[in-house]
Enzyme design. Structure first.
Site, PDB file in Angstrom:
ATOM      1  CB  VAL A   1      -1.205   0.150   1.270  1.00  0.00           C
ATOM      2  CG1 VAL A   1      -1.959   1.207   1.452  1.00  0.00           C
ATOM      3  CG2 VAL A   1      -1.906  -1.333   0.956  1.00  0.00           C
ATOM      4  CD  GLU A   2      -0.206   5.543   2.104  1.00  0.00           C
ATOM      5  OE1 GLU A   2       0.868   6.002   2.501  1.00  0.00           O
ATOM      6  OE2 GLU A   2      -1.241   6.026   2.624  1.00  0.00           O
ATOM      7  N   GLY A   3       2.804   2.340  -2.222  1.00  0.00           N
ATOM      8  CA  GLY A   3       4.158   2.246  -2.831  1.00  0.00           C
ATOM      9  C   GLY A   3       4.836   1.027  -1.962  1.00  0.00           C
TER      10      GLY A   3
END
Length: 826
Positions: free
Chosen positions: A500-502
């Site tokens: 998540v988020e990279g």
């Protein structure tokens, strides 16, 4: 005074001048006075004829601005502009977004430990605690994760309704808009507790309260947008999603191909200024049930309808998902999780210009908006889920290791198991410390982008280690999925949090030090901005660079002097401010912080723009900064929790681990530095006597592992947010009740074991037969015998695993709630 003695004094004075960052004129006076004194006592003789001219050649240009600029700083500025790496608009916005916090103190090598322990302790209000004890407890009791994932592929209808009714989706929304207006601490605690019950439910709850329309509206929305959407989001009348990631752009949002063209079109029967959107998004959580969508895209204005600029940049808009042209695709299936996730697409979708969050004036400012709002996801939700994994593994694994026996001994007493238990305990302490520490700047509205990036990366990685250890201890009990497996889903969910988020690889190698070095350094970012302004104002830029360059030189000299002194003494003479038991670590962490300061400056000076591309070197520097931050969090948590003896054992284990990891990251950096001789010189400066730290000892690990096998204060403290079932039909309730009965029956079991050792009772007998024999020999009472038999029945249930009929449809759902998805969207 002899010549050598005087020389020592002079060297000490020079060191002091560097340590305390004296100005140029003070340095000049110091060297001139020293040279004169040496000459007067005859220590240098005829060589003064050479030294005085040399001093004048160096000192005069340095002390006279025009000469200094002509012969030094102008040339240095020219070189700096050449080696300065190219920077895209999105990179500039990412660097400028957010603030720096305690990590700046650590990066600059002068942490103020008194300031650390004086920071406010994150606490819950009475209203927030009541919500956690009542609404969250009730909600968790509605959840059966096995049915959620394997039967319905969704939360039950009553759970969705309860989330809406009790405003779980409105935790961050102010009360004036109908939300709960909870603090970051409460937000984190709610997500953490739900996460110990069902990851699918936790993700469903956290997304509307993290990066999403509500967060963006609160900070950037127009009053009209806030007044319309926030009340609907608070009550769940609208379910939000945020569409950022696409097939061709994962972590590099600046590369998104999704675009919007400013144009005129028809909306509600009228011609209005708007945007024609074409986008293809995937991995969008809550997309299948969302009624309103935030969308990130690149905005272009070829006709100049908004101004002269044609390429406006990343923009964020908000629109209903039933708007014409929007297509919500089929669901994704993220590693056996049941939270809603899927793609959203649109081609030539026309929206009014005022659907941009913040209105037309915010066109092109979306990337900065996103960077500044990521702290909610990185700093609250993901750390909460990671800590939930640690706390739950601590509570369940400690209980299981006490109940589960092998060779008539609780497996928790085997040294191999103790090693894993100690790791679970120490890392859970680190997780809880870092979770609470990261909430402090968020509570103060400090958008600590670097601190939250460190928390996201290291906490998800630590929770992965914890759940692996928990699975190893449970053995077959952990890998057999079924209604009574309380670990399997957490194990499966780890790659989701990490992605998540990279992906964590990019967070570690590009974000933490890459952004942290520029923002935490007192001069580098200012120098970069001056260099980028050169074309518009060459004279002014050159003058400003000269001024800041002197300060930077003093900073480097000071870091060198400080680092060398602390390294040679290993921090022994560093003035301490913390409690006696913490002084050792205060000294060592101050030394390591000073080492990071000088190492970072040398790396940035020698590698320049190449440091951005040397990802493995950058990652190791990031590891040093991160572990310094987490060690600080441990000290802060230890102080906040009252400095008990139990706490100190686990805190000490965690601090030793952080120091060891910092040391190894330093050595990895030095041994792989692009210029080997400089790497060796840095190693000699920072670690002149070689390695100083080792992993926590087996003896310490054994102590904190044993505390997991008893109902200790530290066990309750680290796991108080775990949801535990109220009866033995619930898998978590069963093991908790079994654990407490194990504790209460342990004295009677010990009597029987001692009798076996004395050979009064045969070792080959079954447990029930041993109890009967002990009863006959008056070793235990009738009541103790009855309690032991009841415990043994429960113990067998605790260690049992689920099984299924041969024709049970494993891997498929017996019911599909597609109809419910359509109802929810309406």
């Amino acid at each position: 005074m002899g010549g050598w003695s005087l020389l020592v004094v002079i060297v000490g004075l020079v060191w002091g001048a560097a340590y305390y960052r004296l100005p140029i004129w003070a340095w000049t006076s110091l060297f001139a006075g020293s040279l004169l004194l040496l000459q007067l006592i005859g220590a240098i003789g005829w060589s003064a004829l050479i030294l005085w001219p040399l001093l004048l050649i160096v000192a005069i240009p340095l002390n006279f601005t025009q000469l200094r600029r002509t012969y030094l700083t102008d040339k240095l500025f020219s070189w700096f502009r050449q080696v300065l790496p190219g920077m895209s608009d999105t990179e500039k916005e990412a660097i400028e977004a957010g603030d720096v916090w305690w990590e700046k103190e650590l990066f600059q090598g002068r942490p103020d430990w008194q300031q650390l322990i004086s920071m406010p302790k994150p606490t819950l209000s009475a209203e927030e605690q009541a919500f956690l004890d009542n609404q969250v407890e009730t909600f968790c009791g509605m959840l059966n994760d096995w049915k959620i994932v394997h039967k319905y592929s969704d939360l039950p209808d009553e759970a969705w309704e309860y989330l809406r009714q009790e405003k779980f989706f409105g935790m961050i929304i102010p009360k004036q808009y109908g939300g709960l207006e909870f603090s970051p601490q409460a937000h984190s605690a709610v997500i953490m507790k739900i996460g110990t019950r069902s990851i699918s439910a936790a993700v469903t709850t956290m997304v509307p309260n993290s990066l999403g329309p509500a967060e963006l509206l609160l900070h950037y929305g127009t009053e009209e947008q806030k007044n319309y959407y926030l009340p609907r989001l608070a009550t769940g009348q609208d379910i939000p999603c945020f569409a950022l990631t696409g097939p061709e752009a994962g972590s590099d949002a600046g590369a998104i191909p999704d675009n919007g063209i400013v144009c005129k079109g028809i909306h509600e029967g009228k011609e209005v200024l708007g945007i024609s959107l074409t986008f293809d998004k995937r991995y969008i959580t809550l997309a299948p049930v969302a009624t309103v969508m935030g969308l990130a895209f690149k905005l272009y204005d070829p006709e100049g309808l908004l101004g002269e600029k044609t390429d406006l940049g990343i923009t964020v808009c908000l629109m209903p998902t039933n708007h014409p042209g929007i297509q919500i695709g089929n669901r994704h299936f993220p590693l056996n999780m049941a939270f809603m996730n899927g793609p959203i697409r649109g081609k030539n979708v026309f929206i009014p210009i005022d659907w941009i969050i913040g209105g037309a004036s915010m066109a092109g400012k979306g990337w900065r908006m996103l960077m500044e709002c990521l702290s909610a996801g990185r700093g609250i939700s993901l750390p909460a889920l990671s800590t939930a994994t640690g706390a739950f593994a601590y509570r369940m694994t400690g209980a299981y290791a006490a109940i589960r026996q092998q060779f008539n001994v609780a497996i928790g007493h085997f040294e191999g198991v103790e090693e894993s238990l100690a790791r679970i305990a120490g890392l859970t302490y680190l997780l809880e410390s870092t979770r609470l520490f990261t909430l402090i700047p968020i509570k103060q509205n400090i958008r600590a982008a670097v601190a939250t990036a460190m928390a996201k990366y290291h906490m998800t990685e630590m929770s992965r280690i914890v759940i692996n250890d928990a699975m190893d201890i449970h053995g077959g009990r952990g890998i057999m999925l079924g209604p009574h497996n309380y670990l399997g889903r957490g194990y499966q969910s780890m790659p989701v949090s990490i992605t998540v988020e990279g992906a964590n690889i990019l967070t570690r190698s590009l974000m933490i030090f890459g952004q942290g070095a520029i923002r935490c350094h007192p001069y580098v970012y200012e120098e970069m901005k001056i260099a980028m302004s050169y074309n518009s104002d060459p004279q002014g830029a050159t003058a400003r660079f000269d001024e800041i360059c002197l300060k930077h030189a003093g900073y480097i000299a000071s870091n060198f002097a400080r680092s060398l002194w602390l390294s040679l003494t290993r921090g022994m003479f560093h003035r301490t401010k913390l409690a006696p038991e913490c002084k050792y670590f205060e000294k060592k962490l101050s030394w390591l912080s000073a080492g990071l300061a000088i190492t970072s400056d040398v790396a940035m000076f020698t590698l320049g723009g190449d440091l951005k591309r040397k990802e493995k070197l950058s990652a190791r520097l990031g590891d040093i900064l991160s572990n310094l931050q987490m060690a600080s969090a441990v000290i802060k948590y230890y102080y906040d929790e009252g400095r008990s003896a139990e706490d100190w054992l686990v805190a000490k284990w965690s601090l030793q681990l952080c120091c060891y990891k910092i040391q190894e990251a330093f050595y990895g950096f030095f041994d792989n530095f692009s210029y080997p001789m400089i790497g060796k010189a840095l190693k000699l400066i920072v670690f002149p006597w070689g390695r100083a730290f080792s992993l926590p000892s087996d003896k310490l690990g054994s102590k904190i592992a044993k505390m997991m096998l008893e109902p200790t204060e530290i066990r309750q403290k680290l796991t108080h947010t775990c949801y535990v079932g109220k009866h033995d039909k619930d898998p978590t309730g069963m093991i908790e009740i079994g654990f407490m009965r194990y504790i209460s029956n342990k004295p009677a079991m010990d009597k029987i074991n001692h009798a076996v050792k004395r050979k009064e009772i045969a070792k080959r007998l079954s447990f029930e037969e041993k109890c009967q024999k002990a009863l006959e020999l008056n070793i235990i009472s009738q009541e103790e015998n009855q309690n032991l038999l009841e415990f043994e029945t429960l113990r067998k249930r605790v260690i049992a695993v689920d099984d299924f009929a041969p024709d049970y449809p494993l891997g498929t759902q017996t019911q599909c709630k597609t109809d419910k998805i359509q109802i929810t969207k309406k």
